[in-house]
Design an enzyme around this catalytic site. Structure first.
Site, mmCIF file in Angstrom:
data_model
loop_
_atom_site.group_PDB
_atom_site.id
_atom_site.type_symbol
_atom_site.label_atom_id
_atom_site.label_comp_id
_atom_site.label_asym_id
_atom_site.label_seq_id
_atom_site.Cartn_x
_atom_site.Cartn_y
_atom_site.Cartn_z
ATOM 1 N N ARG A 242 0.854 -1.180 0.000
ATOM 2 C CA ARG A 242 0.000 0.000 0.000
ATOM 3 C C ARG A 242 0.893 1.233 0.000
ATOM 4 O O ARG A 242 1.928 1.267 0.681
ATOM 5 C CB ARG A 242 -0.902 0.015 1.249
ATOM 6 C CG ARG A 242 -2.038 -1.001 1.210
ATOM 7 C CD ARG A 242 -3.060 -0.648 0.140
ATOM 8 N NE ARG A 242 -4.168 -1.579 0.077
ATOM 9 C CZ ARG A 242 -4.260 -2.611 -0.767
ATOM 10 N NH1 ARG A 242 -3.279 -2.849 -1.638
ATOM 11 N NH2 ARG A 242 -5.311 -3.396 -0.762
ATOM 12 N N ASP A 266 4.074 -0.024 -7.353
ATOM 13 C CA ASP A 266 2.756 -0.388 -7.898
ATOM 14 C C ASP A 266 1.672 0.438 -7.218
ATOM 15 O O ASP A 266 0.546 0.500 -7.700
ATOM 16 C CB ASP A 266 2.518 -1.882 -7.636
ATOM 17 C CG ASP A 266 1.181 -2.383 -8.150
ATOM 18 O OD1 ASP A 266 0.846 -2.077 -9.313
ATOM 19 O OD2 ASP A 266 0.456 -3.068 -7.389
ATOM 20 N N GLU A 271 -3.023 7.631 -3.981
ATOM 21 C CA GLU A 271 -3.524 7.037 -5.213
ATOM 22 C C GLU A 271 -4.846 7.688 -5.617
ATOM 23 O O GLU A 271 -5.679 7.913 -4.730
ATOM 24 C CB GLU A 271 -3.737 5.542 -4.950
ATOM 25 C CG GLU A 271 -3.209 4.698 -6.078
ATOM 26 C CD GLU A 271 -3.005 3.273 -5.653
ATOM 27 O OE1 GLU A 271 -2.116 3.014 -4.830
ATOM 28 O OE2 GLU A 271 -3.757 2.444 -6.143
ATOM 29 N N HIS A 289 -1.088 0.178 -9.910
ATOM 30 C CA HIS A 289 -1.734 -0.782 -9.001
ATOM 31 C C HIS A 289 -2.258 -2.011 -9.769
ATOM 32 O O HIS A 289 -3.452 -2.317 -9.742
ATOM 33 C CB HIS A 289 -2.878 -0.096 -8.229
ATOM 34 C CG HIS A 289 -3.208 -0.783 -6.937
ATOM 35 N ND1 HIS A 289 -3.651 -0.130 -5.819
ATOM 36 C CD2 HIS A 289 -3.160 -2.095 -6.596
ATOM 37 C CE1 HIS A 289 -3.871 -1.000 -4.844
ATOM 38 N NE2 HIS A 289 -3.583 -2.214 -5.289
ATOM 39 N N ALA A 291 -0.777 -5.162 -9.451
ATOM 40 C CA ALA A 291 -0.117 -6.370 -8.933
ATOM 41 C C ALA A 291 -1.003 -7.613 -9.047
ATOM 42 O O ALA A 291 -0.516 -8.713 -9.294
ATOM 43 C CB ALA A 291 0.322 -6.159 -7.494
HETATM 44 O O1 LIG Z 1 -6.073 -7.213 -3.231
HETATM 45 C C1 LIG Z 1 -5.524 -6.151 -2.938
HETATM 46 O O2 LIG Z 1 -5.341 -5.829 -1.746
HETATM 47 C C2 LIG Z 1 -5.118 -5.263 -3.994
HETATM 48 O O3 LIG Z 1 -4.370 -4.352 -3.783
HETATM 49 C C3 LIG Z 1 -5.620 -5.519 -5.366
HETATM 50 O O4 LIG Z 1 -4.541 -5.729 -6.195
#
Ligand SMILES: O=C(O)C(=O)CO
Length: 355
Positions: A242, A266, A271, A289, A291
């Site tokens: 995060r 990412d 954000e 973002h 990932a």
């Molecule tokens: O699942 C999560 O926490 C995310 O950040 C989505 O990629």
């Protein structure tokens, strides 16, 4: 009075009203809800982030469950007033959700673990390699037509073989990342690892550091100016957890002062925005973002989110191990009669599945 929001409706005569604030990948999640007597309303607004008023309009005055977005007291109490009992994030992380507020309103909060572990770890590994080997800078150079022949100094980066990889937050995703980075060829010396005594030890010793903690009060600005200062000048720092885990203003200053220090990001502190200056840094690789963005994972997340709310409607118990979600993901099989993952199951006294 909030203005009407555009929606697409599936199974209009369904008994239970389920609202999804986003269109989600795949169709299995839609089928599962529609085949189980749910009227599904999917928001089709083109803006990415809905306001509280938009979501209030979506909830309306009769709603059984909700599926995504930033949620606190105002929305959970509105959902409760509309008769709703469940909400599911389409994500494993739920720092966008005020779980205490959900508890006060008796709303079950679902999330989607287990299906994005490897996908997220793969992106963190990709960012590590891309940052170390300056892939994005080199790609931009090619596209700009600047390549006029091989040169000994052109885009020299870091060799990762034999270097020290540090993982901060060695949970599901952090451990999968470590496995990927520690891959070795047959016949080579075994890779060694150790649990560091302090985070500062990891920061001081590692050549590549990947961040995988959950975001809470204890991890906000975990990477601050003091900690950046103890890292190696040529280290690679990756964040697919995060954004607020890193003090991004301090990071920009550090990148400016240390051109050989590289980052792969990412996620961002505010954000979808980047802090001023970050976009200009050649030693930063930045992606939006993504990932968890593999087809299998995103369709699986949608399915798990839908099954969390469907399970609550049906009065099913909560699945015993939220990391073992494969039985819910088999394309042609009926999923188990359980909610895959409800984070406040204990606080709400929801029964656990014996399966
Ligand atoms: O699942 C999560 O926490 C995310 O950040 C989505 O990629």
């Amino acid at each position: 009075m909030a203005k009407p929001i555009s929606i697409e409706v599936w199974n209009p005569s369904g008994k239970y009203r389920v609202v999804s604030t986003k269109s989600m990948p795949g169709t299995r999640w839609i089928r599962l809800l529609a085949d189980n007597d749910c009227r599904l309303e999917i928001c089709t607004e083109t803006k990415t982030i809905l306001s509280v008023d938009d979501i209030l309009a979506l909830i309306g005055d009769r709603c059984d469950v909700q599926l995504t977005e930033e949620w606190g007291e105002v929305l959970f109490s509105a959902l409760k007033r509309a008769g709703g009992t469940a909400f599911s994030n389409m994500a494993v992380g739920y720092n966008n959700v005020d779980v205490e507020a959900a508890n006060r309103n008796g709303i079950a909060v679902g999330n989607t673990p287990g299906v994005l572990t490897e996908t997220t770890a793969e992106l963190a590994a990709s960012l590590s390699l891309a940052a170390a080997r300056r892939i994005v800078e080199a790609d931009q150079f090619m596209r700009a037509g600047l390549y006029d022949g091989w040169l000994p100094h052109l885009f020299v980066g870091n060799l990762l073989k034999g270097q020290t990889v540090g993982v901060i937050g060695a949970g599901r995703i952090g451990s999968a990342y470590a496995r990927m980075m520690f891959l070795k060829a047959n016949g080579e010396q075994p890779v060694t690892w150790k649990r560091a005594a302090t985070m500062e030890d990891v920061l001081r010793e590692a050549d590549v550091i990947s961040l995988h903690p959950v975001l809470d009060k204890t991890t906000y600005h975990l990477i601050n100016p003091e900690r950046l200062a103890i890292m190696k000048k040529e280290a690679v720092l990756v964040n697919a957890s995060r954004g607020p885990v890193i003090d991004e203003v301090a990071l920009v200053e550090h990148l400016k002062a240390n051109p050989m220090f590289r980052v792969g990001l990412d996620v961002f502190e505010d954000e979808p925005y980047m802090k001023p200056g970050l976009a200009d840094m050649k030693n930063a690789v930045v992606v939006p973002h993504i990932a968890s963005a593999s087809k299998w994972t995103r369709e699986g997340m949608a399915t798990l989110a839908a099954l969390n709310v469907l399970g609550k409607i049906k009065g099913y118990p909560v699945w015993g191990n939220p990391n073992l979600v494969e039985p819910f993901l088999k394309e042609d099989a009926t999923p188990p009669a359980a909610c895959p993952s409800i984070v406040n199951a204990k606080q709400l006294g929801l029964p656990s599945s014996k399966l």
